[in-house]
Design a protein around this motif. Structure first.
Motif, PDB file in Angstrom:
ATOM      1  N   GLY A  78     -14.847  22.963   0.592  1.00  0.00           N
ATOM      2  CA  GLY A  78     -14.146  23.706   1.626  1.00  0.00           C
ATOM      3  C   GLY A  78     -13.745  22.874   2.825  1.00  0.00           C
ATOM      4  N   ARG A  79     -13.917  21.534   2.723  1.00  0.00           N
ATOM      5  CA  ARG A  79     -13.529  20.662   3.840  1.00  0.00           C
ATOM      6  C   ARG A  79     -12.009  20.485   3.883  1.00  0.00           C
ATOM      7  NH1 ARG A  79     -14.621  15.711   2.853  1.00  0.00           N
ATOM      8  NH2 ARG A  79     -14.911  16.037   0.615  1.00  0.00           N
ATOM      9  N   ARG A  80     -11.536  19.912   4.989  1.00  0.00           N
ATOM     10  CA  ARG A  80     -10.129  19.555   5.150  1.00  0.00           C
ATOM     11  C   ARG A  80     -10.035  18.056   5.417  1.00  0.00           C
ATOM     12  NH1 ARG A  80      -6.317  23.114   3.284  1.00  0.00           N
ATOM     13  NH2 ARG A  80      -7.260  25.189   3.359  1.00  0.00           N
ATOM     14  N   HIS A  81      -8.985  17.435   4.879  1.00  0.00           N
ATOM     15  CA  HIS A  81      -8.837  15.996   5.030  1.00  0.00           C
ATOM     16  C   HIS A  81      -8.574  15.646   6.485  1.00  0.00           C
ATOM     17  CE1 HIS A  81      -6.882  12.016   3.633  1.00  0.00           C
ATOM     18  NE2 HIS A  81      -8.193  11.942   3.545  1.00  0.00           N
ATOM     19  N   GLN A  82      -9.355  14.698   7.007  1.00  0.00           N
ATOM     20  CA  GLN A  82      -9.238  14.330   8.416  1.00  0.00           C
ATOM     21  C   GLN A  82      -8.887  12.855   8.584  1.00  0.00           C
ATOM     22  OE1 GLN A  82     -12.995  15.704  10.150  1.00  0.00           O
ATOM     23  NE2 GLN A  82     -11.940  17.533  10.850  1.00  0.00           N
ATOM     24  N   ASN A 108       0.846  -1.182   0.000  1.00  0.00           N
ATOM     25  CA  ASN A 108       0.000   0.000   0.000  1.00  0.00           C
ATOM     26  C   ASN A 108       0.884   1.235   0.000  1.00  0.00           C
ATOM     27  OD1 ASN A 108       0.618   0.678   2.873  1.00  0.00           O
ATOM     28  ND2 ASN A 108      -0.527  -1.227   3.266  1.00  0.00           N
ATOM     29  N   GLY A 109       0.313   2.362  -0.361  1.00  0.00           N
ATOM     30  CA  GLY A 109       1.059   3.619  -0.392  1.00  0.00           C
ATOM     31  C   GLY A 109       0.254   4.730   0.255  1.00  0.00           C
ATOM     32  N   PHE A 110       0.911   5.538   1.078  1.00  0.00           N
ATOM     33  CA  PHE A 110       0.214   6.657   1.718  1.00  0.00           C
ATOM     34  C   PHE A 110       1.222   7.674   2.208  1.00  0.00           C
ATOM     35  CE2 PHE A 110       0.985   3.423   4.904  1.00  0.00           C
ATOM     36  CZ  PHE A 110       1.421   4.117   6.019  1.00  0.00           C
ATOM     37  N   ILE A 111       0.739   8.889   2.433  1.00  0.00           N
ATOM     38  CA  ILE A 111       1.568   9.966   2.984  1.00  0.00           C
ATOM     39  C   ILE A 111       0.761  10.668   4.071  1.00  0.00           C
ATOM     40  CG2 ILE A 111       2.787  10.324   0.805  1.00  0.00           C
ATOM     41  CD1 ILE A 111       1.107  12.963   0.557  1.00  0.00           C
ATOM     42  N   ASP A 112       1.380  11.640   4.701  1.00  0.00           N
ATOM     43  CA  ASP A 112       0.679  12.467   5.681  1.00  0.00           C
ATOM     44  C   ASP A 112      -0.100  13.538   4.924  1.00  0.00           C
ATOM     45  OD1 ASP A 112      -0.218  14.031   7.719  1.00  0.00           O
ATOM     46  OD2 ASP A 112       1.729  14.325   8.690  1.00  0.00           O
ATOM     47  N   SER A 113      -1.389  13.305   4.694  1.00  0.00           N
ATOM     48  CA  SER A 113      -2.226  14.264   3.962  1.00  0.00           C
ATOM     49  C   SER A 113      -3.234  14.936   4.882  1.00  0.00           C
ATOM     50  CB  SER A 113      -2.961  13.546   2.818  1.00  0.00           C
ATOM     51  OG  SER A 113      -3.779  12.503   3.317  1.00  0.00           O
ATOM     52  N   TRP A 114      -2.984  14.907   6.176  1.00  0.00           N
ATOM     53  CA  TRP A 114      -3.867  15.537   7.151  1.00  0.00           C
ATOM     54  C   TRP A 114      -4.012  17.025   6.837  1.00  0.00           C
ATOM     55  CZ3 TRP A 114      -7.122  14.070  10.922  1.00  0.00           C
ATOM     56  CH2 TRP A 114      -7.515  15.017  11.867  1.00  0.00           C
ATOM     57  N   GLY A 115      -5.248  17.498   6.749  1.00  0.00           N
ATOM     58  CA  GLY A 115      -5.510  18.916   6.514  1.00  0.00           C
ATOM     59  C   GLY A 115      -5.484  19.340   5.066  1.00  0.00           C
ATOM     60  N   PHE A 116      -5.214  18.439   4.130  1.00  0.00           N
ATOM     61  CA  PHE A 116      -5.228  18.802   2.711  1.00  0.00           C
ATOM     62  C   PHE A 116      -6.640  19.240   2.317  1.00  0.00           C
ATOM     63  CE2 PHE A 116      -1.366  16.660   0.524  1.00  0.00           C
ATOM     64  CZ  PHE A 116      -0.544  17.044   1.559  1.00  0.00           C
ATOM     65  N   PRO A 117      -6.754  20.203   1.370  1.00  0.00           N
ATOM     66  CA  PRO A 117      -8.093  20.671   0.973  1.00  0.00           C
ATOM     67  C   PRO A 117      -8.897  19.580   0.278  1.00  0.00           C
ATOM     68  CG  PRO A 117      -6.394  21.577  -0.470  1.00  0.00           C
ATOM     69  CD  PRO A 117      -5.683  20.908   0.653  1.00  0.00           C
ATOM     70  N   ARG A 118     -10.190  19.602   0.553  1.00  0.00           N
ATOM     71  CA  ARG A 118     -11.131  18.691  -0.080  1.00  0.00           C
ATOM     72  C   ARG A 118     -12.335  19.487  -0.564  1.00  0.00           C
ATOM     73  NH1 ARG A 118      -7.299  15.860  -0.297  1.00  0.00           N
ATOM     74  NH2 ARG A 118      -7.103  13.671   0.383  1.00  0.00           N
ATOM     75  N   SER A 119     -13.161  18.883  -1.386  1.00  0.00           N
ATOM     76  CA  SER A 119     -14.294  19.566  -1.994  1.00  0.00           C
ATOM     77  C   SER A 119     -15.216  20.164  -0.930  1.00  0.00           C
ATOM     78  CB  SER A 119     -15.082  18.590  -2.874  1.00  0.00           C
ATOM     79  OG  SER A 119     -15.591  17.517  -2.102  1.00  0.00           O
ATOM     80  N   ILE A 122      -7.900  12.648  15.065  1.00  0.00           N
ATOM     81  CA  ILE A 122      -6.576  13.257  15.064  1.00  0.00           C
ATOM     82  C   ILE A 122      -5.817  12.663  13.886  1.00  0.00           C
ATOM     83  CG2 ILE A 122      -6.615  13.524  17.574  1.00  0.00           C
ATOM     84  CD1 ILE A 122      -4.491  11.285  17.701  1.00  0.00           C
ATOM     85  N   ASN A 123      -4.678  13.264  13.549  1.00  0.00           N
ATOM     86  CA  ASN A 123      -3.892  12.804  12.418  1.00  0.00           C
ATOM     87  C   ASN A 123      -3.492  11.335  12.609  1.00  0.00           C
ATOM     88  OD1 ASN A 123      -2.189  12.428  10.262  1.00  0.00           O
ATOM     89  ND2 ASN A 123      -0.842  14.145  10.722  1.00  0.00           N
TER      90      ASN A 123
END
Length: 345
Positions: free
Chosen positions: A237-241, A224-235, A334-335
């Motif tokens: 006006g939301r933020r990634h949680q 699998n692949g992932f990064i720290d994307s906490w708080g990235f913008p989402r549609s 939390i992150n």
């Protein structure tokens, strides 16, 4: 082949399998980073475009208001027969393009010099429309380009996830064969395996969290692949949680710890989703599943198969992934990246 040669070959096979595994995870993490950055860029542009559209609407409303006031002033000042001043004034809004609109505004300025202040106001309002429309068009072009980049990257990522799953499967088979050979050659006695870094799916680790210490495992199968994307913008006006953990479609998902399933449900954003409560009272949210293999209130053990990776909810059209959230004490999220990295890397 001599015993020493067998040991050397077994060692080399183990090292090759490890490199394949490490390289695969590195590539998936890199692709996850590129995808998350591209998605964030596209979402930011979407937000800017919405703001630009609002500015254009406000500027156009100001023009209409100025145009209406100007028409009324002209009508009152010049009631000359044969001059349809309302239509002259309305030419601005009926103009086929911004240049013609500005020309119409300029013509109106010459009709009544004593109302020049209102004409200048209208002309300035028209210029604001020009500026805002140009800004809007620039953002629209950037958004279209960003979305195309995102679509192209999605195709590449989808293929890479499938290839990675096959590569790791082959590496695991080679690893198993190499380990068997190593055991036959007493390679274990050299201490080599003790330093071998391969992390097979379902490996258990002891982790201290709010509420205590427990045995846990990665919630998603490898690779699998992932990064720290906490708080990235989402549609919207939301933020990634959460953490978006990308893997091949259908990749198994596991109970991260001993606990129970609070609910299996569908929602608009997360699609098919699972809420898992561990024995310490922490909650884990699994979203975008393609299948769920548990039911409400079912007791689960760490590493138990509970679902499969998919693209349900608003993940349609994205690379398949698990959106995973961590809610200590069943409170707010939390992150989850530090915990996911500790369990899966």
């Amino acid at each position: 082949m001599s015993e020493d040669a067998d040991v050397i070959e077994a060692t080399r096979d183990l090292e090759d399998a490890q490199r394949t595994y490490d390289d695969t995870l590195d590539r998936l993490d890199d692709l996850a980073s590129g995808y998350e950055q591209a998605l964030a860029h596209a979402e930011r542009l979407e937000g800017e475009l919405s703001g630009a559209e609002t500015q254009v609407e406000e500027a156009e409303a100001a023009v209409r208001d100025a145009q209406a006031r100007r028409a009324e002033q002209i009508r009152q000042a010049y009631k000359q027969p044969g001059v349809d001043l309302l239509r002259t004034s309305g030419a601005f809004l009926l103009a086929p393009d911004v240049g013609s609109a500005l020309h119409a505004s300029a013509v109106m300025t010459t009709v009544a010099t004593e109302t020049a202040a209102q004409a200048v106001s209208l002309h300035a309002a028209a210029e604001r429309v020009v500026d805002n429309v140009a800004n809007q068009q620039g953002i629209q072009a950037g958004t279209a380009s960003a979305m195309q980049d995102l679509r192209n990257l999605t195709v590449v990522f989808d293929d890479a996830l499938e290839e990675a799953a096959a590569a790791v499967s082959a590496a695991e088979e080679a690893l198993a064969e190499a380990e068997e050979d190593a055991e036959r050659q007493q390679l274990v006695s050299t201490g080599y395996q003790a330093s071998f870094g391969y992390v097979p799916p379902g490996i258990l680790r002891e982790v201290t969290l709010p509420g205590g210490t427990q045995v846990m495992t990665c919630p998603l199968g490898q690779p699998n692949g992932f990064i720290d994307s906490w708080g990235f913008p989402r549609s919207g006006g939301r933020r990634h949680q959460g953490a978006d953990m990308f893997a091949a479609y259908g990749m198994p998902q596991f109970a991260v710890a001993d606990g129970y399933i609070r609910r299996v449900f569908h929602n608009t954003l997360g699609g098919l989703s699972i809420d898992l409560i561990d024995n310490l009272g922490n909650r884990y949210y699994y979203a975008h599943l393609s299948a769920a293999y548990v039911t409400d209130y079912q007791t689960v053990t760490v590493g138990q198969l509970i679902g499969a990776t998919g693209q349900s909810g608003n993940a349609a059209g994205t690379p398949p992934h698990l959106h995973w959230q961590f809610h200590p004490g069943d409170g707010g999220p939390i992150n989850p990246f530090p915990l996911a990295a500790a369990l899966c890397r």
